[in-house]
Design a protein around this motif. Sequence first.
Motif, PDB file in Angstrom:
ATOM      1  N   GLU A 123      19.795  41.940   4.620  1.00  0.00           N
ATOM      2  CA  GLU A 123      20.709  42.401   5.661  1.00  0.00           C
ATOM      3  C   GLU A 123      21.374  41.267   6.431  1.00  0.00           C
ATOM      4  N   PRO A 124      20.662  40.185   6.816  1.00  0.00           N
ATOM      5  CA  PRO A 124      21.342  39.088   7.519  1.00  0.00           C
ATOM      6  C   PRO A 124      22.504  38.485   6.734  1.00  0.00           C
ATOM      7  N   PHE A 125      22.370  38.411   5.413  1.00  0.00           N
ATOM      8  CA  PHE A 125      23.460  37.857   4.600  1.00  0.00           C
ATOM      9  C   PHE A 125      24.691  38.763   4.663  1.00  0.00           C
ATOM     10  N   ALA A 126      24.444  40.085   4.668  1.00  0.00           N
ATOM     11  CA  ALA A 126      25.566  41.025   4.744  1.00  0.00           C
ATOM     12  C   ALA A 126      26.238  40.972   6.114  1.00  0.00           C
ATOM     13  N   ILE A 127      25.440  40.890   7.180  1.00  0.00           N
ATOM     14  CA  ILE A 127      25.996  40.858   8.537  1.00  0.00           C
ATOM     15  C   ILE A 127      26.870  39.627   8.742  1.00  0.00           C
ATOM     16  N   HIS A 128      26.414  38.494   8.226  1.00  0.00           N
ATOM     17  CA  HIS A 128      27.167  37.245   8.395  1.00  0.00           C
ATOM     18  C   HIS A 128      28.142  36.983   7.245  1.00  0.00           C
ATOM     19  N   ARG A 129      28.295  37.972   6.370  1.00  0.00           N
ATOM     20  CA  ARG A 129      29.294  37.931   5.300  1.00  0.00           C
ATOM     21  C   ARG A 129      29.144  36.697   4.419  1.00  0.00           C
ATOM     22  N   ILE A 130      27.906  36.454   4.011  1.00  0.00           N
ATOM     23  CA  ILE A 130      27.629  35.358   3.086  1.00  0.00           C
ATOM     24  C   ILE A 130      27.669  35.944   1.684  1.00  0.00           C
ATOM     25  N   ARG A 131      28.800  35.760   1.014  1.00  0.00           N
ATOM     26  CA  ARG A 131      29.055  36.452  -0.253  1.00  0.00           C
ATOM     27  C   ARG A 131      28.353  35.809  -1.443  1.00  0.00           C
ATOM     28  N   ASP A 132      28.059  34.506  -1.352  1.00  0.00           N
ATOM     29  CA  ASP A 132      27.541  33.814  -2.533  1.00  0.00           C
ATOM     30  C   ASP A 132      26.026  33.913  -2.671  1.00  0.00           C
ATOM     31  N   ALA A 133      25.362  34.696  -1.836  1.00  0.00           N
ATOM     32  CA  ALA A 133      23.909  34.848  -1.910  1.00  0.00           C
ATOM     33  C   ALA A 133      23.559  36.016  -2.831  1.00  0.00           C
ATOM     34  N   ASP A 134      22.735  35.750  -3.827  1.00  0.00           N
ATOM     35  CA  ASP A 134      22.289  36.806  -4.729  1.00  0.00           C
ATOM     36  C   ASP A 134      21.121  37.553  -4.086  1.00  0.00           C
ATOM     37  N   PRO A 135      21.265  38.848  -3.777  1.00  0.00           N
ATOM     38  CA  PRO A 135      20.223  39.584  -3.035  1.00  0.00           C
ATOM     39  C   PRO A 135      18.858  39.540  -3.700  1.00  0.00           C
ATOM     40  N   ARG A 136      18.817  39.702  -5.009  1.00  0.00           N
ATOM     41  CA  ARG A 136      17.526  39.741  -5.693  1.00  0.00           C
ATOM     42  C   ARG A 136      16.853  38.373  -5.665  1.00  0.00           C
ATOM     43  N   ARG A 137      17.626  37.322  -5.924  1.00  0.00           N
ATOM     44  CA  ARG A 137      17.046  35.982  -5.923  1.00  0.00           C
ATOM     45  C   ARG A 137      16.584  35.577  -4.515  1.00  0.00           C
ATOM     46  N   GLU A 138      17.400  35.888  -3.507  1.00  0.00           N
ATOM     47  CA  GLU A 138      17.028  35.535  -2.133  1.00  0.00           C
ATOM     48  C   GLU A 138      15.792  36.308  -1.679  1.00  0.00           C
ATOM     49  N   ALA A 139      15.697  37.578  -2.050  1.00  0.00           N
ATOM     50  CA  ALA A 139      14.528  38.376  -1.690  1.00  0.00           C
ATOM     51  C   ALA A 139      13.268  37.789  -2.310  1.00  0.00           C
ATOM     52  N   ALA A 140      13.349  37.398  -3.593  1.00  0.00           N
ATOM     53  CA  ALA A 140      12.188  36.802  -4.260  1.00  0.00           C
ATOM     54  C   ALA A 140      11.801  35.479  -3.608  1.00  0.00           C
ATOM     55  N   ARG A 141      12.800  34.675  -3.242  1.00  0.00           N
ATOM     56  CA  ARG A 141      12.520  33.378  -2.607  1.00  0.00           C
ATOM     57  C   ARG A 141      11.831  33.552  -1.257  1.00  0.00           C
ATOM     58  N   LEU A 142      12.341  34.459  -0.446  1.00  0.00           N
ATOM     59  CA  LEU A 142      11.798  34.648   0.891  1.00  0.00           C
ATOM     60  C   LEU A 142      10.433  35.327   0.857  1.00  0.00           C
ATOM     61  N   LEU A 143      10.234  36.258  -0.064  1.00  0.00           N
ATOM     62  CA  LEU A 143       8.919  36.890  -0.193  1.00  0.00           C
ATOM     63  C   LEU A 143       7.873  35.864  -0.614  1.00  0.00           C
ATOM     64  N   ASP A 144       8.245  34.975  -1.520  1.00  0.00           N
ATOM     65  CA  ASP A 144       7.322  33.926  -1.934  1.00  0.00           C
ATOM     66  C   ASP A 144       7.008  32.998  -0.757  1.00  0.00           C
ATOM     67  N   LEU A 145       8.008  32.759   0.084  1.00  0.00           N
ATOM     68  CA  LEU A 145       7.833  31.880   1.242  1.00  0.00           C
ATOM     69  C   LEU A 145       6.779  32.411   2.210  1.00  0.00           C
ATOM     70  N   VAL A 146       6.693  33.743   2.329  1.00  0.00           N
ATOM     71  CA  VAL A 146       5.726  34.342   3.260  1.00  0.00           C
ATOM     72  C   VAL A 146       4.488  34.875   2.553  1.00  0.00           C
ATOM     73  N   GLY A 147       4.320  34.552   1.286  1.00  0.00           N
ATOM     74  CA  GLY A 147       3.097  34.900   0.575  1.00  0.00           C
ATOM     75  C   GLY A 147       3.023  36.310   0.051  1.00  0.00           C
ATOM     76  N   LEU A 148       4.161  36.916  -0.291  1.00  0.00           N
ATOM     77  CA  LEU A 148       4.176  38.255  -0.872  1.00  0.00           C
ATOM     78  C   LEU A 148       4.762  38.199  -2.280  1.00  0.00           C
ATOM     79  N   PRO A 149       4.238  39.017  -3.230  1.00  0.00           N
ATOM     80  CA  PRO A 149       4.781  39.034  -4.592  1.00  0.00           C
ATOM     81  C   PRO A 149       6.219  39.555  -4.607  1.00  0.00           C
ATOM     82  N   ALA A 150       6.977  39.134  -5.606  1.00  0.00           N
ATOM     83  CA  ALA A 150       8.375  39.567  -5.739  1.00  0.00           C
ATOM     84  C   ALA A 150       8.474  41.074  -5.934  1.00  0.00           C
ATOM     85  N   GLY A 151       7.404  41.714  -6.453  1.00  0.00           N
ATOM     86  CA  GLY A 151       7.416  43.152  -6.671  1.00  0.00           C
ATOM     87  C   GLY A 151       7.526  43.969  -5.397  1.00  0.00           C
ATOM     88  N   PHE A 152       7.284  43.360  -4.252  1.00  0.00           N
ATOM     89  CA  PHE A 152       7.402  44.069  -2.976  1.00  0.00           C
ATOM     90  C   PHE A 152       8.856  44.368  -2.627  1.00  0.00           C
TER      91      PHE A 152
END
Length: 333
Positions: A123-152
């Motif tokens: 959602e933050p990427f959409a609000i700030h209109r960051i078009r070049d961010a891939d939602p699936r890749r960013e979600a996997a990166r951030l989930l890994d950053l906080v210790g959650l599997p990509a399947g979440f």
Amino acid sequence: MTGAPLLAIDGLGVRFRIAGPLLARLAGLQSRFIDAVLDVSLAVAAGRTLALVGESGSGKTTLARATLGLARSHAGRVRFDGIELAAGARHAPALFRREAAFMFQDPVASLSPRMNVQSLIGEPFAIHRIRDADPRREAARLLDLVGLPAGFAGRYPHELSGGQARRVGVARALALSPKLVVADEPTAGLDVSVQGEVINLLGDLQRDLGLTYLIISHNLALVRHIADEIAIMYLGRIVERGPTAAIYARPAHPYTAALLAAQPDPDPTRRRAEIVLEGEVPSLARRPQGCEFRTRCPFAQPRCAAEAPTLHDHGGGREIRCHFPLDRPAPLA
């Protein structure tokens, strides 16, 4: 503190209207407004953690929300990374919106039940209109950053535990790589073991990403392990501020000492001086004259009723709002 702070708050005030002129007069109110935050000045250096501590209703969350522009301030100013934010950040530039993030107190209620984790984190990427961010890749990166599997990424908030929802909230807050994170009761409602995991996570992220934290909490055990400095709030004012280790070792304000004495001690053989506060917290609409803490303070003297103390330097990088600090001998009444 060396160099310019990342966040500087100067004389910030927040008030709310509670009655019109006629009703206030009939009810005998001192003012048509209540001041939830009064003349607060704080500074947080980059890469450091400042904790706001106090009882419920002391103004901690209101101060944090006004700092980020989520509540309207009527006095004072806020500077972030050298840039002045008009009206307490209410009309802040887009750059500030990207570089300052807020973690809400209730980890589940702050997540929309209609959106899955991938959408929530993206959602933050959409609000700030960051078009070049891939939602699936960013979600996997951030989930890994906080210790959650990509399947979440495909789960919804009702499928998450409290600790998992908190981690998703942390991931969403870090989506745009902010410099400042304001966390409102980051361990509220979590089991003790999960609280430890969240504390360790926040510490690891600060070390790896160079984050600056403003933590709001009444959990003094948490604050002791995560904060570099503490600011104690009472009735919307700062009554004591200073390095965490110094305040825990020798609190100077009676209110600070009472909060520390109220914490449970796991060692049954250890003895400590108990400070019992009398009475109830005064109404913000009818603040006591003089020192506002005197009606509950066991060490109050006549001067406390006649003269309001100011926040003054106490040495060692500490400030205190008290006529008779506990670590200095009081004159005879």
